[in-house]
Design a protein around this motif. Structure first.
Motif, PDB file in Angstrom:
ATOM      1  N   GLU A 209      -4.736 -31.912  35.473  1.00  0.00           N
ATOM      2  CA  GLU A 209      -3.379 -31.384  35.414  1.00  0.00           C
ATOM      3  C   GLU A 209      -3.019 -30.842  34.046  1.00  0.00           C
ATOM      4  OE1 GLU A 209      -2.199 -31.058  38.134  1.00  0.00           O
ATOM      5  OE2 GLU A 209      -2.764 -32.706  39.424  1.00  0.00           O
TER       6      GLU A 209
ATOM      7  N   ILE B  94       3.934 -26.011  31.764  1.00  0.00           N
ATOM      8  CA  ILE B  94       5.278 -26.557  31.938  1.00  0.00           C
ATOM      9  C   ILE B  94       5.908 -26.774  30.563  1.00  0.00           C
ATOM     10  CG2 ILE B  94       6.583 -28.583  32.704  1.00  0.00           C
ATOM     11  CD1 ILE B  94       4.707 -28.829  35.028  1.00  0.00           C
TER      12      ILE B  94
ATOM     13  N   GLY C  60       7.020 -23.439  29.238  1.00  0.00           N
ATOM     14  CA  GLY C  60       8.157 -22.965  30.023  1.00  0.00           C
ATOM     15  C   GLY C  60       9.425 -23.702  29.618  1.00  0.00           C
TER      16      GLY C  60
ATOM     17  N   MET D 179      10.669 -22.572  26.299  1.00  0.00           N
ATOM     18  CA  MET D 179      11.394 -21.310  26.366  1.00  0.00           C
ATOM     19  C   MET D 179      12.836 -21.527  26.797  1.00  0.00           C
ATOM     20  SD  MET D 179       8.353 -19.013  27.975  1.00  0.00           S
ATOM     21  CE  MET D 179       9.056 -17.422  28.252  1.00  0.00           C
ATOM     22  N   ILE D 180      13.038 -22.345  27.820  1.00  0.00           N
ATOM     23  CA  ILE D 180      14.395 -22.577  28.315  1.00  0.00           C
ATOM     24  C   ILE D 180      15.247 -23.259  27.246  1.00  0.00           C
ATOM     25  CG2 ILE D 180      15.803 -23.814  29.996  1.00  0.00           C
ATOM     26  CD1 ILE D 180      13.659 -23.493  32.005  1.00  0.00           C
TER      27      ILE D 180
ATOM     28  N   MET E 107      16.156 -21.059  24.367  1.00  0.00           N
ATOM     29  CA  MET E 107      17.150 -20.046  24.685  1.00  0.00           C
ATOM     30  C   MET E 107      18.545 -20.639  24.739  1.00  0.00           C
ATOM     31  SD  MET E 107      15.799 -17.177  24.635  1.00  0.00           S
ATOM     32  CE  MET E 107      14.584 -17.713  23.477  1.00  0.00           C
ATOM     33  N   ILE E 108      18.647 -21.895  25.172  1.00  0.00           N
ATOM     34  CA  ILE E 108      19.970 -22.510  25.252  1.00  0.00           C
ATOM     35  C   ILE E 108      20.446 -22.931  23.867  1.00  0.00           C
ATOM     36  CG2 ILE E 108      21.300 -24.431  26.181  1.00  0.00           C
ATOM     37  CD1 ILE E 108      19.552 -24.430  28.599  1.00  0.00           C
TER      38      ILE E 108
ATOM     39  N   ILE F  96      21.565 -23.565  33.447  1.00  0.00           N
ATOM     40  CA  ILE F  96      20.734 -22.807  32.517  1.00  0.00           C
ATOM     41  C   ILE F  96      21.403 -21.507  32.099  1.00  0.00           C
ATOM     42  CG2 ILE F  96      18.496 -21.733  32.198  1.00  0.00           C
ATOM     43  CD1 ILE F  96      17.266 -23.923  33.629  1.00  0.00           C
TER      44      ILE F  96
ATOM     45  N   ALA G 194      14.785 -17.374  29.580  1.00  0.00           N
ATOM     46  CA  ALA G 194      15.014 -18.684  30.183  1.00  0.00           C
ATOM     47  C   ALA G 194      14.579 -18.665  31.640  1.00  0.00           C
ATOM     48  CB  ALA G 194      16.482 -19.059  30.075  1.00  0.00           C
TER      49      ALA G 194
ATOM     50  N   LEU H  16      12.321 -16.719  32.948  1.00  0.00           N
ATOM     51  CA  LEU H  16      10.860 -16.674  32.946  1.00  0.00           C
ATOM     52  C   LEU H  16      10.290 -18.075  32.791  1.00  0.00           C
ATOM     53  CD1 LEU H  16       8.597 -14.527  32.897  1.00  0.00           C
ATOM     54  CD2 LEU H  16       8.714 -14.601  30.441  1.00  0.00           C
ATOM     55  N   GLY H  17      10.858 -18.814  31.816  1.00  0.00           N
ATOM     56  CA  GLY H  17      10.406 -20.179  31.581  1.00  0.00           C
ATOM     57  C   GLY H  17      10.557 -21.045  32.825  1.00  0.00           C
ATOM     58  N   ALA H  18      11.713 -20.887  33.498  1.00  0.00           N
ATOM     59  CA  ALA H  18      11.946 -21.677  34.706  1.00  0.00           C
ATOM     60  C   ALA H  18      10.913 -21.346  35.767  1.00  0.00           C
ATOM     61  CB  ALA H  18      13.347 -21.407  35.238  1.00  0.00           C
TER      62      ALA H  18
ATOM     63  N   ILE I  40       7.877 -20.306  35.344  1.00  0.00           N
ATOM     64  CA  ILE I  40       6.590 -20.908  34.974  1.00  0.00           C
ATOM     65  C   ILE I  40       6.565 -22.380  35.344  1.00  0.00           C
ATOM     66  CG2 ILE I  40       5.113 -21.521  33.038  1.00  0.00           C
ATOM     67  CD1 ILE I  40       6.024 -18.991  31.652  1.00  0.00           C
ATOM     68  N   ILE I  41       7.676 -23.076  35.043  1.00  0.00           N
ATOM     69  CA  ILE I  41       7.723 -24.508  35.326  1.00  0.00           C
ATOM     70  C   ILE I  41       7.588 -24.760  36.822  1.00  0.00           C
ATOM     71  CG2 ILE I  41       9.162 -26.560  35.270  1.00  0.00           C
ATOM     72  CD1 ILE I  41      10.285 -25.693  32.673  1.00  0.00           C
TER      73      ILE I  41
ATOM     74  N   ASN J  33       4.045 -24.260  38.228  1.00  0.00           N
ATOM     75  CA  ASN J  33       3.099 -25.313  37.911  1.00  0.00           C
ATOM     76  C   ASN J  33       3.433 -26.627  38.605  1.00  0.00           C
ATOM     77  OD1 ASN J  33       0.975 -24.475  35.820  1.00  0.00           O
ATOM     78  ND2 ASN J  33       2.829 -23.436  35.198  1.00  0.00           N
ATOM     79  N   LEU J  34       4.730 -26.931  38.743  1.00  0.00           N
ATOM     80  CA  LEU J  34       5.100 -28.157  39.442  1.00  0.00           C
ATOM     81  C   LEU J  34       4.657 -28.084  40.893  1.00  0.00           C
ATOM     82  CD1 LEU J  34       8.635 -29.107  38.117  1.00  0.00           C
ATOM     83  CD2 LEU J  34       6.535 -30.429  37.978  1.00  0.00           C
TER      84      LEU J  34
ATOM     85  N   MET K 142       1.058 -28.653  41.083  1.00  0.00           N
ATOM     86  CA  MET K 142       0.679 -30.049  40.881  1.00  0.00           C
ATOM     87  C   MET K 142       0.964 -30.878  42.125  1.00  0.00           C
ATOM     88  SD  MET K 142       1.928 -30.726  36.985  1.00  0.00           S
ATOM     89  CE  MET K 142       1.723 -32.476  36.938  1.00  0.00           C
TER      90      MET K 142
ATOM     91  N   ARG L  20      -3.200 -26.281  44.492  1.00  0.00           N
ATOM     92  CA  ARG L  20      -3.186 -24.888  44.071  1.00  0.00           C
ATOM     93  C   ARG L  20      -3.864 -23.953  45.043  1.00  0.00           C
ATOM     94  NH1 ARG L  20      -4.549 -27.872  40.317  1.00  0.00           N
ATOM     95  NH2 ARG L  20      -2.914 -28.524  38.923  1.00  0.00           N
ATOM     96  N   GLY L  21      -4.375 -24.479  46.103  1.00  0.00           N
ATOM     97  CA  GLY L  21      -5.088 -23.618  47.029  1.00  0.00           C
ATOM     98  C   GLY L  21      -4.132 -22.876  47.932  1.00  0.00           C
ATOM     99  N   PHE L  22      -4.699 -22.191  48.881  1.00  0.00           N
ATOM    100  CA  PHE L  22      -3.934 -21.392  49.817  1.00  0.00           C
ATOM    101  C   PHE L  22      -3.557 -22.258  51.013  1.00  0.00           C
ATOM    102  CE2 PHE L  22      -3.041 -18.125  52.773  1.00  0.00           C
ATOM    103  CZ  PHE L  22      -3.773 -18.373  53.912  1.00  0.00           C
TER     104      PHE L  22
ATOM    105  N   ASN M  23       0.558 -19.534  48.074  1.00  0.00           N
ATOM    106  CA  ASN M  23      -0.089 -20.230  46.969  1.00  0.00           C
ATOM    107  C   ASN M  23       0.937 -20.263  45.832  1.00  0.00           C
ATOM    108  OD1 ASN M  23      -0.654 -18.038  44.872  1.00  0.00           O
ATOM    109  ND2 ASN M  23      -1.514 -17.177  46.721  1.00  0.00           N
TER     110      ASN M  23
ATOM    111  N   HIS N 236       5.066 -14.361  41.465  1.00  0.00           N
ATOM    112  CA  HIS N 236       4.865 -13.115  40.720  1.00  0.00           C
ATOM    113  C   HIS N 236       5.017 -11.923  41.632  1.00  0.00           C
ATOM    114  CE1 HIS N 236       2.436 -14.546  37.033  1.00  0.00           C
ATOM    115  NE2 HIS N 236       3.313 -15.436  37.395  1.00  0.00           N
TER     116      HIS N 236
ATOM    117  N   SER O 167      -9.186 -18.784  47.681  1.00  0.00           N
ATOM    118  CA  SER O 167      -8.112 -18.669  48.667  1.00  0.00           C
ATOM    119  C   SER O 167      -8.184 -17.356  49.422  1.00  0.00           C
ATOM    120  CB  SER O 167      -6.754 -18.728  47.981  1.00  0.00           C
ATOM    121  OG  SER O 167      -6.660 -19.893  47.234  1.00  0.00           O
TER     122      SER O 167
ATOM    123  N   GLU P 265     -11.541 -26.099  51.755  1.00  0.00           N
ATOM    124  CA  GLU P 265     -10.336 -25.370  52.160  1.00  0.00           C
ATOM    125  C   GLU P 265     -10.649 -24.378  53.278  1.00  0.00           C
ATOM    126  OE1 GLU P 265      -8.150 -23.699  48.740  1.00  0.00           O
ATOM    127  OE2 GLU P 265      -8.158 -21.858  49.917  1.00  0.00           O
TER     128      GLU P 265
END
Lengths: 294, 290, 375
Positions: free
Chosen positions: A260, A267, A270, A273-274, A277-278, B82, B99, B101-103, B105-106, B109-110, B113, B117-119, B215, B220, C226, C254
């Motif tokens: 991970e 994360i 990211g 960045m947030i 910005m705040i 935000i 901001a 963009l950052g969200a 990305i988070i 990835n969450l 996790m 990450r597969g299809f 996925n 994007h 995938s 998969e």
């Protein structure tokens, strides 16, 4: 251990050049380009192609790469002249996607998805660089050069014009500044210097393929500039160092599951960045929010 | 027959793109916030639906409701927690965009996790095509997509034209200051816009989960489409965004008649690029001051 | 999957703990896998084979000292791969590195050649992997062999003559296309159409229309990860009922779990999972006991890559030679043939292997072997 650090320093220097050149147009000209990786790629592919087919001399391959990138940057400059803000971001996104498609399909020049391998070591007056230490010195020298060039430009009247355009384009126009020329020039300069990093990257790795020049790279470069601090000289370097060292830092944290780490690191930036910005839009190096001019 | 098939594919795909773009266009047009995290809203909704329907085997209505709740909650969270603080002190396009963009990305990835990450995709007989004419295959799901697009869009138009809140939203996109003068709260309206815009991703998210699959990086692609359709259609025009979505879906498929598949995505962006160069206001948008 | 992550985490924990007190006799090899990012599932699969092999080597005391594996995350990207390789070669000073993903392999091949470190690929099958220098080895037969094994079977046994190729236009896809073009006419088949798809494409309904229009008997898919699942699902959804065929990439869990993949055929190195050959049997039995499922081709390949190291190192120990990349290469050239999972495997001059192939069928229940093809 030393060799490992030398490798990291070389790659950080290359990324720092990329961040500085992106900052040049983002922080100073207000041009938010999400296509920076494309110019990185143009520089890398041009230098590699030139080295494989004509000459691996630094003083030939690098200027050719710079020229190619500068000419191509006109494609980015066109929308920059017409629109700003969100519209420009969209155009640059489109350019990034287009760039990746061309990199993947133009097999004759870029080797297609397979990339170019066996790029000869860069030569100085017939002497080819072979050790990692030599490449590190070269990368640091180029970084220094780029910092010098951008500093001189920014301190000059050109730099003042750029900032005037960033702060208020119509006012600059009213004062008789040729906004179009200045914007185009700044994009061209940024692209040319980015190509230097591209050439270095190609020579150092000996192999390049499209995977290094995709949207993720553009986003990472943007994150470096933002987190480090736009509109400052030190910011992009700090940002590059931080974001390049993050993976290594995280890998030493034994309590994080190895599978991970990549996600956790993304994360982390990211979230950075947030939060920045705040609370601190100027980035780590830049002014805190109280000092940011309205 | 190939041409007809590609045309129909184009309409199916275009209907989905239109649905996706309208949500973003609504938010962007009303609040001027470059909500790059709209793709993340889509991802969250799609994965919640996938997880509840395919993995936990809950009833599909429950899955849809949960997905809706998740999407709306995320959209409102982005607005309140935000964008609002940023807009309070500075609110330049750039800071908000970063901001967002950052969200994005988070979330990406969450989701990776938690769900892998597969299809993944939702298996349903609705995605199987039926041969209507020899060589012409259409899936029931496409019919549902087109129907949803028409229904949702129609409902949205009625909401914006006939209800008070709707009129407030339209006023917000024209002139936020004036809205305050009239006693309405731009802040409250902004939250409503985000809730509504996020809600609009639901049909597209569910249909995509069942047809092309998901996925974590799908945000994007969603964002690129929304952006392209919004700009080509004209910022501030929902009709434009819908038409542009349709157009982009069709051009992507019709390009296959003459070009290899590797250029389909590029065609969309060439179209976008040309519009930005020559007609940034899009089809129906207001002319923008350069 | 979760168990795998725990094993990796615990493994890494113990490596990290042990790293601070390494005995001089301990031997470390490196593994450069995608541990995160979109291809992390491959890292899991490969790692399970690697870990089992290391365990067996230690249990047998095959080499002097304990064998440990140091993992670095390549994220399947060239730049990350290079950083990880540098760490393995310069910090951990490994003589032998397991590599995965062609882009990464190519990026590290210059470092491998320059530092005389052996790099071994057990996943990629692109023909370009044969040209990466004497220190880059492949324990998996490359694409040309895979395609050549599949074609006669399809044309003769299944009476399928019209082929359509859907491929990602990288050296692997290009290699498959070349092979189809050159071999098919000779066995009585025909490549009717070749459609290149971008590596990032996710929408295939339009391409499905073109495939249908070409009216094939069988569709060869040269993609991976995938995308290959998305292609099959959307093709079936769009009315394509013909046979799907591919190479070892179809062996991942998969893809095997995808309902639309049922009946698909793919080639892989011939490994009879039920063989009584002691190496294979031990591998299969222990893997099943640990993971509650049968191993697949990629697991076996990376098990073999580590076992190869064990066998070479054992010989070097006997001869009193230090375990360096140079010595490992010389030893491999001297020994040539090795007893690995699946039988005896012989290395050619350029570091690739030749082995019999088998044709597998996805049946939603662990898969079965449809045929074995001897060269």
């Amino acid at each position: 251990m030393l060799a490992y650090i030398i490798n990291l320093v070389t790659l950080i220097s290359i990324n720092a050049v990329l961040a500085i050149t992106l900052n040049f147009i983002m922080g100073y000209a207000g041009i938010f380009s999400m296509a920076h990786a494309v110019f990185f790629g143009v520089g890398a592919y041009t230098a590699a192609y030139f080295a494989l087919n004509v000459s691996a001399s630094f003083f030939l391959a690098v200027p050719v790469a710079m020229l190619a990138a500068a000419v191509l940057s006109l494609v980015l400059a066109l929308p920059a002249l017409r629109v700003r803000g969100e519209y420009f971001v969209a155009a640059s996104l489109g350019l990034q996607v287009l760039g990746v498609t061309i990199f993947s399909e133009w097999k004759g020049f870029t080797g297609g998805l397979g990339g170019l391998i066996g790029i000869p070591p860069v030569e100085f007056f017939g002497y080819g660089l072979s050790s990692n230490t030599q490449y590190m010195v070269l990368a640091l020298a180029c970084l220094l050069l780029v910092v010098l060039v951008t500093t001189v430009l920014l301190r000059s009247s050109f730099g003042r014009n750029l900032k005037a355009i960033r702060d208020s384009e119509s006012a600059a126009h009213a004062f008789g500044k040729n906004v179009a020329t200045i914007k185009t020039l700044s994009v061209a300069i940024s692209a040319a210097l980015t190509a230097v990093a591209g050439a270095l990257y190609a020579f150092y790795l000996g192999f390049i393929n499209v995977e290094s020049f995709m949207l993720d790279t553009s986003v990472l470069l943007m994150a470096m500039v933002i987190i480090g601090g736009t509109g400052t000289l030190l910011g992009p370097i700090v940002g590059a160092m931080l974001l390049m060292l993050l993976p290594s830092l995280f890998s030493y944290m034994w309590f994080l599951p190895a599978t991970e780490i990549g996600s956790i690191q993304q994360i982390a930036y990211g979230a950075a960045m947030i939060l920045l910005m705040i609370y601190r839009p100027g980035g780590l190096v830049g002014a805190s929010k109280k000092q940011v001019a309205k | 027959m190939l041409l007809l098939q590609l045309l129909i594919n184009g309409v199916q795909v275009g209907a989905l793109y239109a649905l996706i773009a309208v949500g973003f266009s609504l938010i962007f047009g009303s609040t001027k916030v470059f909500h790059f995290a709209h793709g993340a809203t889509f991802t969250i909704a799609a994965y919640i639906f996938y997880y509840l329907y395919s993995v936990s085997e809950a009833h599909w209505i429950l899955a849809v409701l949960a997905a809706t709740a998740g999407a709306v909650a995320f959209g409102v969270f982005m607005d309140r927690c935000i964008y609002a603080p940023i807009q309070r002190h500075e609110g330049s396009f750039f800071t908000v965009f970063v901001a967002s963009l950052g969200a994005g990305i988070i979330v990406q990835n969450l989701v990776g996790m938690i769900f892998g990450r597969g299809f993944v995709s939702v298996t349903t007989p609705l995605s199987r095509s039926i041969e209507l004419l020899p060589g012409l295959y259409v899936a029931p799901l496409s019919g549902i997509a087109i129907l949803c697009a028409i229904v949702f869009f129609g409902a949205l138009q009625i909401f914006l034209m006939r209800t008070n809140v709707g009129m407030g939203l339209r006023a917000l996109s024209e002139n936020p200051e004036l809205v305050r003068v009239y006693g309405l709260s731009p802040r409250r309206l902004s939250t409503i816009v985000f809730a509504l815009g996020s809600l609009l991703v639901i049909p597209a998210a569910i249909i995509t989960a069942a047809s092309s699959g998901l996925n974590p990086a799908i945000a994007h692609h969603i964002m690129l489409i929304s952006l392209a359709a919004t700009i080509v259609g004209g910022v501030g025009s929902l009709r434009g965004a819908a038409c542009a979505g349709l157009l982009l879906g069709m051009s992507e498929n019709l390009a296959l008649m003459y070009l290899g598949p590797q250029w389909s995505e590029a065609v969309t962006f060439i179209v976008l690029f040309l519009f930005i160069l020559f007609r940034p206001s899009g089809f129906f948008g207001r002319a923008i001051a350069s | 999957m979760i168990a795998m992550k725990k094993v990796l985490a615990v493994g890494l924990l113990s490596f990290a703990a042990g790293a601070s007190a390494v005995h001089a006799a301990d031997v470390t090899i490196g593994a450069l896998f995608p541990l995160s990012g979109p291809n992390a599932s491959y890292g899991d699969v490969f790692g399970s084979g690697v870990n089992l092999a290391a365990e067996h080597i230690n249990a047998d005391n095959l080499i002097n000292g304990k064998l440990t594996v140091q993992y670095e995350d390549s994220q399947a990207l060239p730049q990350q791969g290079l950083i990880g390789m540098n760490k393995l070669v310069n910090v951990a000073k490994v003589p032998y590195v397991l590599s995965a993903f062609t882009g990464v392999s190519k990026a590290i091949s210059t470092t491998a050649a320059r530092t005389k470190t052996v790099a071994v690929n057990g996943g990629g099958v692109g023909p370009d992997l044969a040209d990466l220098g004497p220190y880059f080895w492949n324990v998996i037969p490359l694409a040309n062999d895979e395609v050549r094994a599949m074609l006669p079977y399809l044309v003769k046994e299944r009476n399928m003559k019209r082929f359509v190729l859907v491929y990602v236009d990288d050296p692997l896809g290009e290699g498959v296309r070349k092979e189809l073009n050159s071999t098919l006419p000779g066995v009585g088949g025909e490549l009717v159409e070749a459609l290149s798809v971008p590596a990032t494409a996710q929408q295939f309904s339009g391409i499905a229309a073109r495939v249908r229009a070409a009216n094939p008997d069988v569709i060869y898919i040269a993609s991976y990860g995938s995308q290959q699942s998305q292609i099959m699902k959307q093709f079936r959804d769009n009315g394509i009922t013909q046979q799907f065929v591919s190479y070892t990439a179809f062996s991942i869990p998969e893809t095997n779990a995808l309902p639309e993949a049922k009946g698909a055929l793919y080639t892989s190195q011939n490994i009879d999972w039920n063989s009584s050959d002691p190496v294979t049997k031990r591998f299969v039995d222990d893997y099943k006991a640990r993971h509650n499922k049968m191993p697949t081709a990629y697991v076996a390949n990376y098990y073999n890559a580590v076992r190869l190291f064990g066998l070479l190192a054992q010989e070097l120990d006997k001869q009193g030679k230090p375990i360096t990349g140079e010595n490992l290469l010389a030893q491999r050239i001297a020994m040539k043939t090795f007893d690995l999972v699946g039988g005896k495997v012989t290395f050619t001059e350029n570091g690739t292997v030749i082995s019999p192939m088998q044709i597998n069928e996805i049946d939603g229940a662990g898969g079965k072997v449809a045929a074995v093809v001897k060269e």
